[in-house]
Design a protein around this motif. Structure first.
Motif, mmCIF file in Angstrom:
data_model
loop_
_atom_site.group_PDB
_atom_site.id
_atom_site.type_symbol
_atom_site.label_atom_id
_atom_site.label_comp_id
_atom_site.label_asym_id
_atom_site.label_seq_id
_atom_site.Cartn_x
_atom_site.Cartn_y
_atom_site.Cartn_z
ATOM 1 N N MET A 218 0.658 -1.374 -0.059
ATOM 2 C CA MET A 218 -0.136 0.033 -0.153
ATOM 3 C C MET A 218 0.929 1.151 0.034
ATOM 4 O O MET A 218 1.812 1.435 0.845
ATOM 5 C CB MET A 218 -0.824 -0.081 1.155
ATOM 6 N N VAL A 219 0.457 2.369 -0.569
ATOM 7 C CA VAL A 219 1.415 3.515 -0.869
ATOM 8 C C VAL A 219 0.947 4.396 0.196
ATOM 9 O O VAL A 219 -0.422 4.751 0.468
ATOM 10 C CB VAL A 219 1.001 4.022 -2.173
ATOM 11 N N ILE B 264 4.690 18.550 -8.543
ATOM 12 C CA ILE B 264 3.548 18.255 -10.006
ATOM 13 C C ILE B 264 2.123 17.797 -9.308
ATOM 14 O O ILE B 264 2.054 17.272 -8.208
ATOM 15 C CB ILE B 264 4.247 16.889 -10.448
ATOM 16 N N GLY B 265 1.187 18.116 -9.860
ATOM 17 C CA GLY B 265 -0.309 17.924 -9.407
ATOM 18 C C GLY B 265 -0.627 16.284 -9.210
ATOM 19 O O GLY B 265 0.064 15.336 -10.035
ATOM 20 N N ASP B 266 -1.301 15.828 -8.138
ATOM 21 C CA ASP B 266 -1.660 14.591 -7.997
ATOM 22 C C ASP B 266 -2.801 14.310 -8.990
ATOM 23 O O ASP B 266 -2.660 12.859 -9.260
ATOM 24 C CB ASP B 266 -2.590 14.761 -6.637
ATOM 25 N N ARG B 267 -3.417 15.212 -9.820
ATOM 26 C CA ARG B 267 -4.025 14.579 -10.859
ATOM 27 C C ARG B 267 -3.535 15.133 -12.247
ATOM 28 O O ARG B 267 -3.076 16.521 -12.196
ATOM 29 C CB ARG B 267 -5.549 15.666 -10.854
ATOM 30 N N GLN B 268 -3.404 14.389 -13.401
ATOM 31 C CA GLN B 268 -2.678 14.922 -14.476
ATOM 32 C C GLN B 268 -3.703 14.649 -15.618
ATOM 33 O O GLN B 268 -3.245 13.941 -16.767
ATOM 34 C CB GLN B 268 -1.516 13.991 -14.430
ATOM 35 N N PHE B 269 -4.779 14.828 -15.401
ATOM 36 C CA PHE B 269 -5.714 15.034 -16.568
ATOM 37 C C PHE B 269 -5.430 16.066 -17.691
ATOM 38 O O PHE B 269 -5.651 15.920 -18.909
ATOM 39 C CB PHE B 269 -7.283 15.195 -16.417
ATOM 40 N N ALA C 279 1.265 9.018 -11.620
ATOM 41 C CA ALA C 279 1.598 7.737 -11.664
ATOM 42 C C ALA C 279 2.984 7.497 -12.242
ATOM 43 O O ALA C 279 3.508 8.563 -12.887
ATOM 44 C CB ALA C 279 0.700 6.649 -12.351
ATOM 45 N N PRO C 280 3.708 6.564 -12.236
ATOM 46 C CA PRO C 280 5.109 6.378 -12.731
ATOM 47 C C PRO C 280 5.129 6.865 -14.410
ATOM 48 O O PRO C 280 6.137 7.306 -14.861
ATOM 49 C CB PRO C 280 5.492 4.876 -12.588
ATOM 50 N N ARG C 281 3.923 6.431 -14.991
ATOM 51 C CA ARG C 281 4.026 7.008 -16.337
ATOM 52 C C ARG C 281 4.234 8.639 -16.834
ATOM 53 O O ARG C 281 4.524 8.937 -17.725
ATOM 54 C CB ARG C 281 2.563 6.506 -17.016
ATOM 55 N N GLY D 103 -15.347 17.578 -15.159
ATOM 56 C CA GLY D 103 -16.171 16.696 -13.961
ATOM 57 C C GLY D 103 -15.234 16.294 -12.802
ATOM 58 O O GLY D 103 -14.329 15.599 -13.168
ATOM 59 N N GLU D 104 -16.071 16.153 -11.963
ATOM 60 C CA GLU D 104 -15.395 15.746 -10.561
ATOM 61 C C GLU D 104 -15.274 14.268 -10.793
ATOM 62 O O GLU D 104 -13.850 13.728 -10.115
ATOM 63 C CB GLU D 104 -16.577 16.000 -9.556
ATOM 64 N N ALA D 105 -16.075 13.223 -10.925
ATOM 65 C CA ALA D 105 -15.797 11.951 -10.951
ATOM 66 C C ALA D 105 -14.641 11.513 -11.891
ATOM 67 O O ALA D 105 -13.943 10.549 -11.583
ATOM 68 C CB ALA D 105 -17.344 11.215 -11.153
ATOM 69 N N ALA D 106 -14.903 11.746 -13.150
ATOM 70 C CA ALA D 106 -14.043 11.512 -14.063
ATOM 71 C C ALA D 106 -12.637 11.957 -14.095
ATOM 72 O O ALA D 106 -11.582 11.366 -14.353
ATOM 73 C CB ALA D 106 -14.660 11.514 -15.596
ATOM 74 N N TYR D 107 -12.374 13.123 -13.630
ATOM 75 C CA TYR D 107 -11.253 14.014 -13.981
ATOM 76 C C TYR D 107 -10.366 14.032 -12.637
ATOM 77 O O TYR D 107 -9.500 13.851 -12.446
ATOM 78 C CB TYR D 107 -11.193 15.088 -14.595
ATOM 79 N N TRP D 108 -11.253 14.474 -11.519
ATOM 80 C CA TRP D 108 -10.785 14.713 -10.158
ATOM 81 C C TRP D 108 -10.556 13.566 -9.420
ATOM 82 O O TRP D 108 -9.799 13.439 -8.333
ATOM 83 C CB TRP D 108 -11.686 15.899 -9.775
ATOM 84 N N ARG D 109 -11.390 12.488 -9.557
ATOM 85 C CA ARG D 109 -11.318 11.492 -8.631
ATOM 86 C C ARG D 109 -10.876 9.956 -9.298
ATOM 87 O O ARG D 109 -10.498 9.235 -8.354
ATOM 88 C CB ARG D 109 -12.668 11.328 -8.136
ATOM 89 N N GLY D 110 -10.936 10.091 -10.293
ATOM 90 C CA GLY D 110 -10.820 8.785 -11.090
ATOM 91 C C GLY D 110 -9.392 8.280 -11.242
ATOM 92 O O GLY D 110 -8.442 9.114 -11.231
ATOM 93 N N ALA D 111 -9.216 6.993 -11.054
ATOM 94 C CA ALA D 111 -7.589 6.445 -11.156
ATOM 95 C C ALA D 111 -6.999 6.810 -12.425
ATOM 96 O O ALA D 111 -5.907 6.899 -12.359
ATOM 97 C CB ALA D 111 -8.013 5.143 -10.915
#
Length: 160
Positions: free
Chosen positions: A1-2, A33-38, A140-142, A127-135
């Protein structure tokens, strides 16, 4: 677990070397770098003092240093993202502070491939679900090559 405990104290964990999003220590803050990378390359400039809640809390010299750091991070994101994606358009810079109480500035790269209904609006309308919360859009390493490119640009700009 991270281990994500650093998220509860982003600035303190950056000072302790425990915040994995830190790209570089700058003069008046931390480039992360931001936690979200959409929007790949999304970065944030954190103040180095968690008691500072707004730009006007800083003495004039520190304020100028913070704004200079913000400009440097924005330029690094711009150069790196333009090099890595020909659809790069521009960067948007925002100091909001509505969710996290400490001073921080968002640096958002914007792209021509964004959905037509979102490309010209503030990123907060994604959108909250797709962009801000989705895995799918979690840091990530990518994103390591992007992290490296922004960090190298920060170094180049500091040396210039």
């Amino acid at each position: 677990m991270v281990d994500t405990a650093w998220r509860h104290d982003r600035i303190g964990s950056a000072h302790r070397g425990e915040n994995p999003t830190v790209l570089r220590r700058l003069d008046a803050g931390f480039a992360v770098i931001g936690d979200r990378q959409f929007l790949p390359g999304y970065s944030v400039l954190l103040t180095d003092d968690p008691a500072v809640t707004r730009l006007s809390d800083l003495p004039r010299a520190r304020r100028a240093a913070y704004l200079s750091d913000m400009e440097r991070l924005a330029e690094a994101v711009e150069v790196a993202c333009r090099r890595l994606d020909p659809a790069f358009r521009r960067v948007n810079i925002e100091i909001l502070g509505n969710t996290d109480p400490y001073l921080h500035a968002h640096v958002w790269p914007r792209y021509d491939w964004e959905p037509a209904d979102l490309v010209r609006v503030p990123v907060w309308l994604y959108g909250e679900a797709a962009y801000w919360r989705g895995a799918e859009h979690a840091l990530a390493p990518r994103h390591d090559s992007l992290r490296t490119a922004i960090g190298e640009e920060l170094d180049r700009l500091a040396a210039a």
